[in-house]
Design an enzyme around this catalytic site. Sequence first.
Site, mmCIF file in Angstrom:
data_model
loop_
_atom_site.group_PDB
_atom_site.id
_atom_site.type_symbol
_atom_site.label_atom_id
_atom_site.label_comp_id
_atom_site.label_asym_id
_atom_site.label_seq_id
_atom_site.Cartn_x
_atom_site.Cartn_y
_atom_site.Cartn_z
ATOM 1 N N GLY A 152 -6.683 -0.979 6.936
ATOM 2 C CA GLY A 152 -6.376 -2.904 6.561
ATOM 3 C C GLY A 152 -5.159 -2.843 7.219
ATOM 4 C CB CYS A 153 -3.331 -6.219 8.210
ATOM 5 S SG CYS A 153 -4.606 -7.402 6.961
#
Lengths: 350, 350, 350, 350
Positions: A152-153
């Site tokens: 995930g970012c």
Amino acid sequence: MAKHRIGIIGATGYTGSELARILVNHPDIEIAFITSESRAGETFSAVHPAFQGILDLPLQSVEEALSILSPPELVFLALPHGVSMQYVARLQDQPFSIIDFSGDFRLSSAEVYQQWYQKPHTYLAGFEQAVYGLPELYAEQIKTAKLVANPGCFPTSAILALAPLLQAGNHRLSSLIIDSKTGVTGAGVKASGTTHFSNAHDNFKAYGIKSHRHTIEIQEILGQASQSRAQVPPVLFTPHLLPLDRGILSTIYIPTPDPCSQAQLMDVYREFYADKPFVRICGHSPSLKEVRGSNFCNLYIDYDPRTQTILILSAIDNLVKGAAGQAVQNMNLILGLPETQGLNLIPMQP
Amino acid sequence: MAKHRIGIIGATGYTGSELARILVNHPDIEIAFITSESRAGETFSAVHPAFQGILDLPLQSVEEALSILSPPELVFLALPHGVSMQYVARLQDQPFSIIDFSGDFRLSSAEVYQQWYQKPHTYLAGFEQAVYGLPELYAEQIKTAKLVANPGCFPTSAILALAPLLQAGNHRLSSLIIDSKTGVTGAGVKASGTTHFSNAHDNFKAYGIKSHRHTIEIQEILGQASQSRAQVPPVLFTPHLLPLDRGILSTIYIPTPDPCSQAQLMDVYREFYADKPFVRICGHSPSLKEVRGSNFCNLYIDYDPRTQTILILSAIDNLVKGAAGQAVQNMNLILGLPETQGLNLIPMQP
Amino acid sequence: MAKHRIGIIGATGYTGSELARILVNHPDIEIAFITSESRAGETFSAVHPAFQGILDLPLQSVEEALSILSPPELVFLALPHGVSMQYVARLQDQPFSIIDFSGDFRLSSAEVYQQWYQKPHTYLAGFEQAVYGLPELYAEQIKTAKLVANPGCFPTSAILALAPLLQAGNHRLSSLIIDSKTGVTGAGVKASGTTHFSNAHDNFKAYGIKSHRHTIEIQEILGQASQSRAQVPPVLFTPHLLPLDRGILSTIYIPTPDPCSQAQLMDVYREFYADKPFVRICGHSPSLKEVRGSNFCNLYIDYDPRTQTILILSAIDNLVKGAAGQAVQNMNLILGLPETQGLNLIPMQP
Amino acid sequence: MAKHRIGIIGATGYTGSELARILVNHPDIEIAFITSESRAGETFSAVHPAFQGILDLPLQSVEEALSILSPPELVFLALPHGVSMQYVARLQDQPFSIIDFSGDFRLSSAEVYQQWYQKPHTYLAGFEQAVYGLPELYAEQIKTAKLVANPGCFPTSAILALAPLLQAGNHRLSSLIIDSKTGVTGAGVKASGTTHFSNAHDNFKAYGIKSHRHTIEIQEILGQASQSRAQVPPVLFTPHLLPLDRGILSTIYIPTPDPCSQAQLMDVYREFYADKPFVRICGHSPSLKEVRGSNFCNLYIDYDPRTQTILILSAIDNLVKGAAGQAVQNMNLILGLPETQGLNLIPMQP
């Protein structure tokens, strides 16, 4: 030398177009197909006009893409969570490796997944197969992975910021507070109240308070990265929505009773990232434009003796190091290419 | 009834024009003069074209303003710190009250001032006279003040967020972390690298790390506000620059070993602010546009049992509740007017 | 093959950093030096932090750069007008070609220059030597040029939009109205009221009404490009300032008594730009993000029978096709490289 | 004196909330009801959180609003075109006046409507009843109107800019080119590709080329306003989408063979608008922030002898003078109140 052929499943989102932006100039890659169920038959550039004359490939359905071609070496899944696991299940006997952008295979178990994603998981075998695709921590495992769970970012920004500290294990930690701010592309390409210009522009707010799914992803991976899992306190993660397109800045606060200095901390980080080409240790407070469009993670590390707190700033482009760039970095490892190949993206400032 | 005559010293900055925006529609106020040394002779609307036909008053030098007129009842000093203290000294024998926007009289002593502002203080008597102009805490003292130190924008957002908790005194606190984000008007009207459009737009970063002057202002006032000064841990305050004009959002983290619930905390806040018209307790995460252009402070209070941390969000418009609106609120108290008079500013959303 | 060595004079502005952004990845170029008088001794990445680890070259004074090194093959002058002509004069005996970003050598004579730039010209010989660096019109002359006057950003957008129409000569024209909108980087890196965030953000206005210097540049070059110079009516050019960093959109109105169709016009343009890699003829209204960061010019051509008017839209990135990208295109021509070398810049959308 | 009771039909859009922003502070108005079919039962502030504590009125269905209450004196219809005409038909026997924000009753006939709106009109009687609600031109008719067609936002900016010139009738005109730029609120509150943050932010483009519905509205009203209808050439109107919330700037080009001067033109405009409180004739190029949040229209008028063209700039806030503010101005006329009552909105700059 013949180019490596890859496929992209999911063309309409930002990760799909960002993959294309990078791979079009990658010297060793040929895009074999790009799929879209909703816009099959149209060209990629009809969906993304910026690519007119650059990538006019017709979009195909997955069905069509997989039936006609000799299979590619690697496929990217640029799909929402919940959908992605169905495709991984469907493609499990295919000869290619899969890099999955969704959150479906980043966590430790179906139970944890269900607790944080509020839906059952339907492909449990994936938890065994999947390697967490953060090359700065797991390069060796990624090289031979059949299934990579692209991080995930927010977790990318947070874990790169914290892993050296936790692995060094020099500090007792009572709290771990991650205050993150992201651009609107993080909310996806779909039109909604959240992404409506007049709601986001000139505005700012927190969201997902106490409940954002990336909390558990950060918690679990930091647990693996730390000297002793017991050392990692519960992570408090609060994301905020910035009125800009790209970028995540995480401001991280770690109160500790063990005194240190900025110089000591920077030494730990410099050593940890000595041969990691995409992490830059900065002597100044990093801004989002310094990494915009690039695969860099800029880190600033400091210690405040007044409050006995370690303070870390971590800046990435959420679509590049936080998604498509990291995926290409993983692809390079799997295909045996130099880790930086095709990723010489200079930040666009201004 | 005759209107109260007031003067504004300092016309070219954002606080000067924001004062004018509010006072032009205030039913009980007449603007006797506005001064500017650099642009004396021009009209206010020549400097601020939005005011064409609304406020075409010629700007005067302070010398001229004070010599010609019968003195006003109250004067606002919209000047930089360091300059302001000179004017306060010069005007000390004038019959009017002064509301000072600068940081010159907000702290406890010249020593503390010198430590955080890196310059000597030249009007020590002011420390005795000045009342800290946060009406939600000090209304009674403000009513009779000769000199009001209008609070800083960040301190306003932080102190309103924390005073009820500290005054209640129900929690032991080990850390007090204030992560604030402000619009670019906070950096003032002067053109600089910081305020250059292409440096701020589409960008985001932290600044003033560990050293911002508002840290000590927050620390000292919270110390006064708390049950016992010993209770307030050292404040860690980190400001960030948002790519928008107006607004401050402070995200505040308070780890505590003493469990509680969101409902309990909201009760404490609702009671504390029961008769305070400009503080709104919200059931949702407040956004900056919900307060933009208005004198409101929107608060969200929560408790995270996973991490044993109290989390507070506080949103204000830095130019209104963080500067000019608060100053008018103080003025109303001094002049014996209703506290909300002239401050019926509806937030502009979108 | 050995790389071509080039120099950049002027490091602190946007054209300097944009040149670096392109040339760092150019396969045939080595940056021999970058100069800055004001920041000599610092590294390029100290001035532009986005380049940390990418271009850490120390900045030199021009004096130093020219004395120490064996001369480069080509030098870019990224300097303000008025200053540039002094350097061209000073460097006239050097063996390298010069590509000049300023407006000093774009016009036909010192008289015209003085009229529109309000200052005398001090290097008249330059008018003879200079070739107007718009490769789509003057590629042959550029290949052998000793001095290239790199076009203005607005003229690039306007001339590319109009040259095919005027060269075809099928229409009588009574008016030629160019309504252009530019991002704030067009105003340069210097902090000023114009570039102050809170003046430009969320704002929009026209400027330079009737008097902008690019008017005469457009007028003169269109005169050369047209079938018959008499055919080009006086150009009315109005620039506006957009609240964004990069990009120019010119909306061009050409009333004509000679009816035509969109299809006919598009044929003319498609033929004219058949072998020009950076001009894209669009079937839709082009947006600035479709060209952002790239060297493309996107054109839309239409005819409105109701009003008997040809309407053209032209979109470029002012820092790339309007400045540094075009300069590299010119450099490629001079050095005998493929015109597109190093210019495979994919637009960054979003 | 008892307040006038008014109703608002349509609460969720920007015109509904902007009406509320103005009317809450209007000294002579009481909001009797606000309706929403989709969110009936919720409070207005639940839909628009900025109004917490300011306007917590529950939303009603139209059915409910009209059945329970004694009828209000005036009702605003803040509904989309096509829907509005149904409500006007349904409400035709009610005792109150109607101010309709939609385009349903602005044109001359059902035929013209069908041609430009691509749908049949179902309430033809409305064309007879409706008065075009531009108070600067039609104040007398508005005072007694039963149905007011509140003007479109672009037409307001264009007609105010052109009416004095056309009514004076001193110039022959061959072309009339209106290049307009609007903020994103003009596209409405509904989430769509157009309003998605990452499509609009940092971007700019033209839309509705040759076909925007406001073209015919401008054409018809200018025809009525001019000395002789024959004089008005076909209007070429091109709207563009700005990356900001509010505001329209129209840049208008009028080539004419009849020479004049800026001073002469400004005299014509100053006289025409001598007693019109919301039109400001400017000596400078007006910016959108100079009118943001206010009911002003700022005009700049010029003549370019080089190109024999009259050039006019017109700036409004599309939600105020282009919608809700103008509606309140119309309401004041109908209710016999001063035209400026409740409209003392100071532009918010910055």
